[in-house]
Motif scaffolding. Sequence first.
Motif: not given
Lengths: 145, 82
Positions: A48-63
């Motif tokens: 909801x606050x646009x603060x959600x990031x998943x990470x694996x090495x250099x790969x990032x996914x932002x929700x």
Amino acid sequence: MNKHTKTAILIAPILAVLSFAATDMYQEHQASAKRIFVMQVQDQCDIQAKKCVLKSDQFLLSFSHADGKTIINSTYPLDTATLFIVEADNQASVHPLGMTLTPYYWRANTDLAQRLAIPGNSQKLRIIANIKGGSYIGEFTSTTQ
Amino acid sequence: MENNSSYWQANLRIIATCLVIWFVVSYGFGLLLVEPLNTIRLGGYKLGFWFAQQGSIVTFVALVFWYSYKMNKLDKEHGIEE
């Protein structure tokens, strides 16, 4: 320079080229093998606050979530992405994400806004993001602050 | 005839040795064993990476001279040097 030196100098580059060609084929074969990478949440996840990031090495996914749509933004172009909203009984509803303009942005209609409307609400989610040669998977919980 | 056969056998042994070294250096060190070798540093470079990029070529050049040296020696032993 005698005949043996000439022979060796002629044969050596052929063997060198053969080894590089075979190495290239081997590496290509290795790269095409399916691999799975597990992603971890960076800090805390609050979609909801646009603060959600998943990470694996250099790969990032932002929700994030806006206008009834859950949006993910990736650092590398994706082939496909699927979001799973996990219920209390561990059953998950499947939400295949559609590409938005570029393969870096994907979205799907979800009811996450209702589920995460009140501070303290939390929702368990799973993601599978496919990139050529690998699948990035993650299970995480978004908690509204 | 026996002399020819022993010359040929010795020649094959030298070629086989060269091919084994060629395989070990290019595929072995540069590819199959690259990860364990990368834990060792050589002049700031990871050893596996160095073999893949430079070490194998250096070895190939060294093999050219070693093969030539061994074959010349073999020629002399059989009295057929140039």
